[in-house]
Design an enzyme around this catalytic site. Structure first.
Site, PDB file in Angstrom:
ATOM      1  N   CYS A  70      53.211  40.561  38.696  1.00  0.00           N
ATOM      2  CA  CYS A  70      51.905  41.186  38.939  1.00  0.00           C
ATOM      3  C   CYS A  70      51.523  42.169  37.824  1.00  0.00           C
ATOM      4  O   CYS A  70      50.388  42.643  37.780  1.00  0.00           O
ATOM      5  CB  CYS A  70      51.905  41.888  40.282  1.00  0.00           C
ATOM      6  N   ASN A 123      46.694  40.053  47.869  1.00  0.00           N
ATOM      7  CA  ASN A 123      47.394  40.240  46.593  1.00  0.00           C
ATOM      8  C   ASN A 123      47.322  38.936  45.785  1.00  0.00           C
ATOM      9  O   ASN A 123      47.936  37.940  46.164  1.00  0.00           O
ATOM     10  CB  ASN A 123      48.852  40.611  46.907  1.00  0.00           C
ATOM     11  N   HIS A 178      46.698  47.182  40.429  1.00  0.00           N
ATOM     12  CA  HIS A 178      47.065  45.907  41.041  1.00  0.00           C
ATOM     13  C   HIS A 178      46.807  46.032  42.540  1.00  0.00           C
ATOM     14  O   HIS A 178      47.175  47.032  43.160  1.00  0.00           O
ATOM     15  CB  HIS A 178      48.544  45.629  40.748  1.00  0.00           C
TER      16      HIS A 178
HETATM   17  N1  COA Z   1      52.859  40.615  61.520  1.00  0.00           N
HETATM   18  C1  COA Z   1      53.465  41.282  62.496  1.00  0.00           C
HETATM   19  N2  COA Z   1      54.615  41.920  62.340  1.00  0.00           N
HETATM   20  C2  COA Z   1      55.207  41.851  61.148  1.00  0.00           C
HETATM   21  C3  COA Z   1      54.630  41.154  60.067  1.00  0.00           C
HETATM   22  C4  COA Z   1      53.410  40.509  60.301  1.00  0.00           C
HETATM   23  N3  COA Z   1      52.772  39.822  59.339  1.00  0.00           N
HETATM   24  N4  COA Z   1      55.428  41.267  58.985  1.00  0.00           N
HETATM   25  C5  COA Z   1      56.473  42.017  59.362  1.00  0.00           C
HETATM   26  N5  COA Z   1      56.328  42.367  60.678  1.00  0.00           N
HETATM   27  C6  COA Z   1      57.243  43.162  61.491  1.00  0.00           C
HETATM   28  C7  COA Z   1      58.653  43.157  60.971  1.00  0.00           C
HETATM   29  O1  COA Z   1      59.328  41.998  61.415  1.00  0.00           O
HETATM   30  C8  COA Z   1      59.183  44.411  61.587  1.00  0.00           C
HETATM   31  O2  COA Z   1      59.517  44.137  62.911  1.00  0.00           O
HETATM   32  P1  COA Z   1      60.859  44.752  63.553  1.00  0.00           P
HETATM   33  O3  COA Z   1      60.676  46.236  63.489  1.00  0.00           O
HETATM   34  O4  COA Z   1      60.845  44.206  64.940  1.00  0.00           O
HETATM   35  O5  COA Z   1      61.968  44.273  62.696  1.00  0.00           O
HETATM   36  C9  COA Z   1      57.996  45.345  61.607  1.00  0.00           C
HETATM   37  O6  COA Z   1      56.839  44.516  61.429  1.00  0.00           O
HETATM   38  C10 COA Z   1      58.036  46.393  60.522  1.00  0.00           C
HETATM   39  O7  COA Z   1      58.368  45.734  59.317  1.00  0.00           O
HETATM   40  P2  COA Z   1      58.383  46.523  57.965  1.00  0.00           P
HETATM   41  O8  COA Z   1      58.793  45.585  56.878  1.00  0.00           O
HETATM   42  O9  COA Z   1      59.129  47.796  58.107  1.00  0.00           O
HETATM   43  O10 COA Z   1      56.821  46.872  57.827  1.00  0.00           O
HETATM   44  P3  COA Z   1      56.152  47.781  56.763  1.00  0.00           P
HETATM   45  O11 COA Z   1      55.440  48.877  57.450  1.00  0.00           O
HETATM   46  O12 COA Z   1      57.085  48.132  55.660  1.00  0.00           O
HETATM   47  O13 COA Z   1      55.082  46.792  56.186  1.00  0.00           O
HETATM   48  C11 COA Z   1      54.733  45.415  54.261  1.00  0.00           C
HETATM   49  C12 COA Z   1      55.496  45.595  55.577  1.00  0.00           C
HETATM   50  C13 COA Z   1      55.197  44.110  53.617  1.00  0.00           C
HETATM   51  C14 COA Z   1      53.265  45.340  54.569  1.00  0.00           C
HETATM   52  C15 COA Z   1      55.026  46.624  53.342  1.00  0.00           C
HETATM   53  O14 COA Z   1      56.415  46.849  53.282  1.00  0.00           O
HETATM   54  C16 COA Z   1      54.506  46.430  51.974  1.00  0.00           C
HETATM   55  O15 COA Z   1      53.316  46.351  51.769  1.00  0.00           O
HETATM   56  N6  COA Z   1      55.387  46.409  50.939  1.00  0.00           N
HETATM   57  C17 COA Z   1      54.972  46.201  49.587  1.00  0.00           C
HETATM   58  C18 COA Z   1      54.660  44.743  49.412  1.00  0.00           C
HETATM   59  C19 COA Z   1      53.981  44.466  48.123  1.00  0.00           C
HETATM   60  O16 COA Z   1      53.072  45.141  47.746  1.00  0.00           O
HETATM   61  N7  COA Z   1      54.437  43.406  47.445  1.00  0.00           N
HETATM   62  C20 COA Z   1      53.868  42.918  46.264  1.00  0.00           C
HETATM   63  C21 COA Z   1      54.175  43.776  45.104  1.00  0.00           C
HETATM   64  S1  COA Z   1      53.516  43.055  43.671  1.00  0.00           S
END
Ligand code: COA
Length: 430
Positions: free
Chosen positions: A143, A309, A279
């Site tokens: 990215c 994204n 980004h």
């Molecule tokens: N819908 C519903 N629940 C979901 C889900 C979805 N699409 N994706 C994950 N969950 C659940 C998980 O399974 C977890 O459940 P659990 O507590 O029962 O295990 C819960 O939501 C929390 O997951 P977590 O990973 O801690 O959520 P988060 O608040 O960190 O949000 C992201 C997840 C991916 C949105 C966040 O971590 C993020 O944006 N990270 C950066 C990603 C990014 O920008 N990547 C590209 C970089 S170039």
């Protein structure tokens, strides 16, 4: 803008060594500046809302909106490819810059979702545009790739090795998503954005750039492919895997660091910056980064709610929309900042000039446009002609590789035949 008046004269070499800075002060004509003179974007027509994803994976519109800010994304149809999207974005950027494909010296495509490992997406675009004078290559920095590519093009212009470059960020993330993994499939979308970079004696353009990498975070975000010795459990070949929480932490930290460094390298302060185009990964990352930088969140341009994204395409797409919405004005200082797999990051400061030359109107514009269209048609027929020529030539002369392989195969078969009728042990009996 503070002290921009005098900065504009000299900080085109922001971050350069003292000797070259002295040389440039004594001989200002020596300085070459790389300006963005054209920009364009293309996204697939198909809009996929969060509600539609509820039918595909166990998720909700509410979860996606509140955790990411994403409301919808564009997903490519079967007929779309990363090349078709990149080509349309490139055409728009060339139109805007009023540059002919044959005037391009270099084409760089930042992508992690090419049609092939090689030939590169850039070579395909070069062929479709009829950019017969241009070198072309793909750049892989996830990215952060677009800002990396922009810097490569700008540096080539500043050293006068080239005059005009086409820089593209293009992705078909939908083809590398694991649609069973709700942690990633709701986040990404498809699209392409392109800019034309041109050399000019006018100060401004790309003022500074900071590039970085930390391969110790390689396992946090990636798409495994053919060169690996093995694939860890839970990963799938050619599918995105991600540790969301760790990537989130990294993104917030690296955005504030790299933005500060790039502004510093340009000889500017945060008060001199009008807009940051980051980004587009997650609105919460922008909220946290704004807090860390002690600036209002509105300083960050965001369209993540519309496209999700789009990896290397997200910054040029955001740039196009920010310009269209009037968020960037001539002489504004803007920061582009990317982060992603690698881990990698990149931040650049640009003094925006818009289009430095007068825009053609009426008949002039129509003529310039039709010259480009003629080049695209010529490129199409050149491609057909070259393919036919190669086929005819190969059949007339015979392909040396094919002939050699066939000769060897025939020889092997002859030896086997000989062995069959005259086994080695039976030869030259004592
Ligand atoms: N819908 C519903 N629940 C979901 C889900 C979805 N699409 N994706 C994950 N969950 C659940 C998980 O399974 C977890 O459940 P659990 O507590 O029962 O295990 C819960 O939501 C929390 O997951 P977590 O990973 O801690 O959520 P988060 O608040 O960190 O949000 C992201 C997840 C991916 C949105 C966040 O971590 C993020 O944006 N990270 C950066 C990603 C990014 O920008 N990547 C590209 C970089 S170039």
């Amino acid at each position: 803008m503070g002290e921009n008046g005098n900065l504009r004269k000299g900080h085109g070499e922001g971050g350069g060594n003292p000797l070259s800075m002295v040389r440039n002060i004594l001989n200002p004509q020596h300085i070459r500046h790389a300006h963005i003179t054209g920009w364009g974007m293309e996204v697939p027509n198909r809009v996929v809302t969060n509600a539609e994803l509820e039918a595909v994976v166990e998720t909700t519109d509410e979860w996606i909106r509140s955790r990411t800010g994403i409301q919808e994304r564009r997903i490519a149809s079967e007929r779309d490819s990363v090349v078709t999207l990149a080509f349309e974005a490139a055409r728009k950027a060339l139109d805007r810059a009023d540059v002919l494909p044959t005037d391009l010296d270099m084409i760089i495509v930042a992508t992690s979702t090419p049609e092939d490992i090689y030939p590169t997406t850039a070579s395909r675009i070069q062929n479709l545009l009829g950019a017969t004078r241009a070198g072309a290559f793909d750049l892989s920095a996830a990215c952060s790739g677009f800002v990396y590519a922009l810097n490569m093009g700008a540096q080539a212009i500043r050293t006068r090795s080239i005059e005009k470059a086409l820089i593209i960020g293009a992705e078909l993330n939908s083809r590398v998503l694991d649609w069973n993994d709700r942690g990633t499939c709701v986040l990404f979308g498809d699209g392409a954005g392109a800019v034309v970079l041109e050399g000019s004696e006018d100060a401004g353009g790309l003022l500074s750039c900071v590039l970085g990498s930390d391969g110790s975070g390689a396992e946090l975000l990636g798409i495994p492919t053919v060169g690996r010795s093995s694939i860890p459990d839970g990963w799938a070949l050619h599918k995105i895997h991600m540790d969301g929480r760790e990537v989130f932490r990294f993104a917030v930290h690296i955005m504030q660091d790299s933005v500060r460094q790039a502004i510093d390298a340009a000889g500017l302060g945060m008060n001199d910056i009008q807009l940051i185009i980051p980004h587009q990964a997650n609105q919460r990352i922008l909220t946290a980064a704004a807090r860390a930088l002690n600036i209002p969140e509105s300083m960050f341009y965001s369209n993540v709610h519309r496209y999700g994204n789009t990896s290397a395409a997200s910054i040029p797409i955001a740039l196009c929309e920010a310009e269209r919405e009037g968020r960037i004005k001539p002489e504004d200082n803007i920061v582009l900042v990317g982060f992603g797999g690698g881990l990698t990051w990149a931040a650049a400061v640009i003094q925006w000039q818009g289009v430095p030359r007068p825009q053609k109107r009426g008949l002039g514009a129509a003529l310039a446009q039709s010259r480009r269209e003629v080049q695209y048609v010529a490129a199409f027929w050149r491609d057909r002609a070259m393919r036919t020529y190669r086929r005819v030539e190969a059949s007339l002369r015979g392909s040396p590789a094919k002939n050699a392989a066939m000769r060897e195969e025939r020889e092997k078969k002859r030896r086997k035949r000989d062995d069959l009728v005259d086994p080695p042990n039976d030869r030259n009996p004592k």
